[in-house]
Design an enzyme around this catalytic site. Structure first.
Site, PDB file in Angstrom:
ATOM      1  N   ASP A   1       0.976  -1.132   0.038  1.00  0.00           N
ATOM      2  CA  ASP A   1       0.087   0.204   0.071  1.00  0.00           C
ATOM      3  C   ASP A   1       0.846   1.292  -0.156  1.00  0.00           C
ATOM      4  O   ASP A   1       2.011   1.112   0.529  1.00  0.00           O
ATOM      5  CB  ASP A   1      -0.803   0.136   1.143  1.00  0.00           C
ATOM      6  CG  ASP A   1      -0.396   0.298   2.507  1.00  0.00           C
ATOM      7  OD1 ASP A   1       0.704  -0.484   2.914  1.00  0.00           O
ATOM      8  OD2 ASP A   1      -0.424   1.244   3.080  1.00  0.00           O
TER       9      ASP A   1
ATOM     10  N   GLU B   1      -0.270  -0.744   5.837  1.00  0.00           N
ATOM     11  CA  GLU B   1       0.896   0.178   6.732  1.00  0.00           C
ATOM     12  C   GLU B   1       0.745   1.458   6.887  1.00  0.00           C
ATOM     13  O   GLU B   1       0.777   2.379   7.837  1.00  0.00           O
ATOM     14  CB  GLU B   1       2.097  -0.294   6.196  1.00  0.00           C
ATOM     15  CG  GLU B   1       3.301  -0.026   7.351  1.00  0.00           C
ATOM     16  CD  GLU B   1       3.894   1.428   7.077  1.00  0.00           C
ATOM     17  OE1 GLU B   1       4.573   2.017   7.926  1.00  0.00           O
ATOM     18  OE2 GLU B   1       3.615   2.156   6.110  1.00  0.00           O
TER      19      GLU B   1
END
Length: 451
Positions: free
Chosen positions: A92, A156
């Site tokens: 991500d 994250e």
């Protein structure tokens, strides 16, 4: 780089790595599904899963984590009796911010002046390629000498803790003798660095209400309490005159005794404008690695364009507090919330809400894994000695893994050196760093197994 089979193999694999990173960067995998389609993150997760399968990984799975995102997991069995190493990265990315401000499109990997530009190129899709390159080099030169687990996180950057909670619910899944977190970076390009401390983080949303609705500033301004003005007062209370963070009850005088960050180098790295002073006191390393830092990362208020002459009835802000090692993030959250509430003026109604949290981290640098990494870094970066540095950012998973596996050795390396400008416009990765760190990781796995 001195010629050796691992280095030669990685060099030969770099064109393929660039093509793969181009594919991976193209996914708009921002784990904020109010802004970006969930399908983009799912496609990136599937790309990583397919890459692991292609390398012979077993038990490859998309893990549905409690925050509604997916992490990718796989195991590559090593020789019988070999240690297990967990390799971490995340697919991500941060939002691109102002896409028009990018020199080239944020989700198109573009080579320019010897660097590859694109969102996630360094943080941390490049880390996924670093792990793949290291494993491919080992497979081409005698095999992978350890059992490897890979975990690629899907949220994250959001700090929503999905993978941490999943790991706590499945404590055997990520168990390893050593953990390599590929989400840090060298102190500068060409200087091999292991990050030994991380600041934790808490995110708190504060809302102030003063009126039932907005009022005409000519008719009521001067006596009616303005919620936005109250919020400005509250946010200003988080900084001393010199810019140091001031949260009631939270100390800020810790000292960093490792590698130092010269002020002129920091000004250049941070692109501080001429004549603008740095904030805080102590050395730069003290301020960014060992002390708390409150940052207002968002404010809800009327934009200048289209604003009306009104006294605002409500206003809110999102505050990020970086928490230094040695301070409990949960306690820091309570102190921040209490500070915001106590500094709200005029009896205004104030509410605070924690929306994310991660604990700080400190590594054990005396472990055998650190010795193996120092040797590997020295070979991958001839003439350079591995350095120990802190990092002001947060990787909440580190503390979760440290608590679950207290005997595991945790090392943090990666591609996010200062020129990478992670989280900013024109993020980029140095292909030379990707190549050398991939060599270093491969050599580390071989040396660690030998130990």
């Amino acid at each position: 780089m001195s010629p050796n089979p691992i280095a030669e193999t990685v060099a030969a694999l770099m064109p393929k790595a660039k093509a793969e990173l181009t594919e991976l960067v193209a996914f708009k995998s921002v784990a904020d599904f109010d802004q970006f389609p969930r399908s983009e993150s799912e496609a990136a997760a599937n790309w990583v899963a397919d890459a692991l399968r292609a390398e012979g990984f077993q038990d490859v799975a998309l893990l549905d984590t409690p925050d509604g995102t997916q992490s990718v997991y796989g195991v590559l069995p090593g020789p019988e009796g070999a240690p297990t190493v967990l390799l971490y990265a995340h697919y991500d990315v941060q939002p691109p911010l102002d896409e028009a401000a990018w020199t080239s499109p944020p989700f198109e990997l573009t080579e320019r002046a010897g660097r590859w530009y694109g969102r996630g190129s360094a943080d941390c899709k490049g880390g996924i390629l670093m792990h793949l390159l290291a494993l491919r080099a080992l497979k081409a030169n005698g095999g992978v000498p350890v059992t490897v687990k890979v975990i690629a996180e899907g949220s994250e950057e959001q700090g929503t803790g999905g993978l941490e909670r999943y790991a706590e619910q499945h404590p055997d899944l990520l168990a390893a003798d050593t953990i390599v977190i590929g989400d840090a970076g060298n102190f500068r390009v060409g200087l091999p660095t292991v990050t030994t401390t991380l600041r934790g983080m808490t995110l708190v949303r504060v809302r102030i209400d003063t009126l039932q609705g907005n009022l005409h500033s000519g008719q009521f301004g001067g006596a009616a309490p303005d919620a936005l003005a109250a919020l400005v007062r509250v946010l200003d209370s988080l900084r001393a005159e010199d810019g140091s963070t001031t949260v009631d009850g939270l100390t800020g005088d810790e000292v960093w005794d490792g590698l130092q960050y010269e002020e002129d180098v920091f000004r250049k790295d941070a692109k501080v404008l001429d004549g603008v002073r740095l904030v805080g006191k102590g050395t730069v390393a003290d301020r960014i690695w060992s002390r708390p830092a409150a940052t207002v990362i968002g404010i809800d208020c009327p934009p200048v364009v289209g604003a009306t002459p009104s006294v605002q009835a409500a206003a809110r802000a999102l505050i990020s507090l970086r928490v230094p090692p040695g301070v409990d993030a949960a306690e820091a959250t309570k102190l921040l919330q209490a500070h915001l509430e106590s500094h709200t003026p005029w009896g205004a109604q104030v509410t605070t809400e924690q929306i994310g949290q991660g604990q700080p981290f400190r590594a054990d640098t005396t472990s055998p894994a650190y010795a193996a990494m120092a040797e590997a870094m020295g070979e991958a970066y001839p003439g350079e000695e591995m350095q120990y540095a802190g990092q002001g950012g947060s990787i909440p998973l580190c503390n979760t893994l440290g608590a679950l596996y207290p005997r595991a050795e945790i090392l943090l390396i990666g591609l996010s050196e200062p020129e990478a400008q992670i989280h900013a416009v024109d993020e980029s990765v140095s292909p030379q760093e990707l190549e050398r760190l991939s060599v270093a990781e491969a050599l580390f796995l071989r040396k660690y197994a030998a130990r």
